[in-house]
Design an enzyme around this catalytic site. Structure first.
Site, short mmCIF file in Angstrom:
data_model
loop_
_atom_site.label_atom_id
_atom_site.label_comp_id
_atom_site.label_asym_id
_atom_site.label_seq_id
_atom_site.Cartn_x
_atom_site.Cartn_y
_atom_site.Cartn_z
N GLY A 1 -132.10 -36.90 -75.00
CA GLY A 1 -131.74 -36.93 -76.42
C GLY A 1 -130.84 -35.76 -76.79
CD GLU B 1 -112.53 -34.27 -50.92
OE1 GLU B 1 -113.00 -34.88 -49.96
OE2 GLU B 1 -112.99 -33.20 -51.36
CD GLN C 1 -141.94 -52.40 -69.36
OE1 GLN C 1 -141.61 -53.09 -70.32
NE2 GLN C 1 -142.63 -52.89 -68.33
CD1 TRP D 1 -104.29 -31.54 -59.56
CD2 TRP D 1 -105.37 -30.46 -61.18
NE1 TRP D 1 -103.79 -31.98 -60.75
CE2 TRP D 1 -104.44 -31.33 -61.76
CE3 TRP D 1 -106.18 -29.67 -62.01
CZ2 TRP D 1 -104.29 -31.45 -63.13
CZ3 TRP D 1 -106.02 -29.77 -63.36
CH2 TRP D 1 -105.10 -30.66 -63.92
CG ASP E 1 -109.88 -41.43 -43.70
OD1 ASP E 1 -109.58 -41.72 -44.88
OD2 ASP E 1 -109.21 -41.77 -42.71
NE ARG F 1 -110.35 -40.36 -49.73
CZ ARG F 1 -109.13 -40.80 -49.54
NH1 ARG F 1 -108.90 -41.74 -48.64
NH2 ARG F 1 -108.12 -40.30 -50.21
CB SER G 1 -103.15 -32.35 -55.34
OG SER G 1 -104.12 -33.14 -54.73
N PRO H 1 -98.17 -31.09 -58.84
CG PRO H 1 -97.18 -29.38 -60.09
CD PRO H 1 -97.52 -29.78 -58.68
#
Ligand SMILES: Cc1cc2nc3c(=O)[nH]c(=O)nc-3n(C[C@H](O)[C@H](O)[C@H](O)COP(=O)(O)OP(=O)(O)OC[C@H]3O[C@@H](n4cnc5c(N)ncnc54)[C@H](O)[C@@H]3O)c2cc1C
Length: 381
Positions: free
Chosen positions: A338, A362, A277, A155, A238, A241, A125, A127
């Site tokens: 919470g 990816e 529940q 990255w 591939d 992934r 990758s 920019p």
């Protein structure tokens, strides 16, 4: 039919023991301090966990893709960061080197990388271009008998600490797109300028921006053929992934276990949360999602291991669904806890942030859908 064998279950046991003994204690430090776990990487190297598919003769785990998925799942259950670090290291870098590099390249690099003594990173990758990787601008130019590499990568997981880069560079005009891309195995030297990037989740993975300034390599540092890099990149992604689907299953499982523990102990309105529940339904939804993602990941890996032509479609289906389900499960876990779920004391909060990259790295969800649609078109016209 079971998609996993007894051997996969033995691998799971050793990966789980490793994850609980070595990774769990440093997971929060990786997240809070962006701490890159050099020593834990070396420990993982001793067990073949760092490079699950690299042959044992090089010091790897010697397993198939299902073995890698199981290992990443167990690591992800305690730390999304550590699992993603190993996925980029062991699959995007080491598995690709094992599949496509020359014997000399493998002999030089794999034993050190499998042991965790030297770090490898996959640098595609930029920019300008992530999804549109065929448009990359990093150039490798012929000067004398050598290649001179200049460009900018972005990255890159493990990139800040890497000793070797599997680097994609343009070796022809930009208009030629994927037909003029070559992969190089570039050892780190002073020509590489690395800057760390602060990221939202999967912290402590050495994510970096890299600048390559007149890096010189030889013909024997080309991986595969000149202008033949696209095939290597596509195959590696591939496989990646499916591997990253294992990370997703693990992260979701970790968050689910946190939420389950919370629901069992939290008391409100005179009873335990788990007796309500809606909490039971939430846990049921979470478990159903995890089992779905797990089955897809194991099935896609099984198709690869058995060389099925259906692999390509299922690797994209598994990645799309597992990533989405991981984000959904971790979100539900935060909700169940919470206010505590929103605090930095909650591991569910960390898993929630860790999960988001799975929908981006990816190949984004949108890119998965693009590929699935292209395959659908091919199949049904
Ligand atoms: C933490 C982290 C680790 C990473 N590790 C690595 C690594 O180790 N090695 C490496 O090479 N890269 C790595 N990446 C890069 C990652 O693979 C890219 O970020 C990703 O492929 C997306 O590319 P982009 O960021 O350029 O986004 P873009 O490609 O600019 O996408 C922007 C948006 O456009 C959407 N989009 C793209 N194409 C289409 C389309 N056809 N139709 C509709 N929408 C579309 C995308 O889905 C996205 O929502 C990493 C990224 C991160 C954040």
């Amino acid at each position: 039919m079971s998609l996993l064998t007894e051997e996969h279950e033995l691998i799971r046991k050793s990966a789980r023991d490793f994850a609980e003994k070595y990774v769990d204690p440093i997971a929060r430090r990786m997240d809070r301090e962006n701490y890159y776990p050099r020593e834990t990487i070396k420990e993982a190297g001793k067990l073949g966990i760092l490079t699950p598919t690299v042959p044992a003769e090089y010091g790897g785990g010697g397993g198939d893709l299902r073995a890698a998925v199981v290992v990443l799942e167990e690591l992800g259950r305690v730390s999304g960061g550590f699992s993603l670090l190993v996925e980029a290291y062991g699959i995007l870098f080491a598995d690709a080197v094992n599949n496509f590099a020359s014997k000399r390249q493998k002999d030089e690099v794999l034993p050190k990388v499998a042991a965790g003594d030297k770090i490898g990173a996959f640098a595609l990758s930029e920019p300008c271009c992530g999804s549109d990787a065929a448009a990359i601008q990093t150039k490798a130019e012929r000067r004398g008998g050598e290649w001179v590499i200049n460009g900018h990568k972005m990255w890159i997981t493990n990139g800040y600490y890497a000793d070797y880069y599997l680097l994609a560079a343009r070796t022809g005009p930009r208009e030629a797109r994927h037909k003029a891309i070559t992969v190089f195995l570039l050892p780190r030297s002073r020509c590489v300028e690395a800057t760390p990037i602060e990221v939202m989740g999967v912290r402590g993975t050495g994510t970096a921006e890299l600048k390559f300034n007149d890096c010189v390599v030889g013909d024997d540092d080309v991986v595969g053929e000149v202008n033949g890099g696209w095939k290597i990149i596509m195959h590696t992604l591939d496989v990646g992934r499916v591997a990253i689907s294992g990370v997703a299953v693990g992260v979701a499982r970790g968050a689910f276990e946190e939420a389950l523990g919370w629901a069992r102990s939290r008391e409100l309105f005179g009873k335990r949360l788990i007796e309500m529940q809606n909490a039971q339904f939430e846990l049921a939804e979470m478990l159903a999602s995890i089992e779905t993602a797990k089955t897809l990941a194991y099935y896609a890996a099984y198709l690869y291991d058995t060389k099925s032509p259906d692999f390509l479609l299922m690797s994209h289906v598994a990645k799309l669904q597992a990533a989405r389900l991981a984000v959904d499960v971790t979100r539900r876990a935060v909700q169940m806890e919470g206010g505590f779920g929103y605090s930095k004391d909650s591991k569910a909060e960390m898993f929630y942030r860790d999960s988001k990259i799975l929908e981006i790295g990816e190949g984004t969800n949108e890119v998965m859908k693009y590929v699935i649609y292209k395959l659908l078109e091919k199949k049904f016209g």
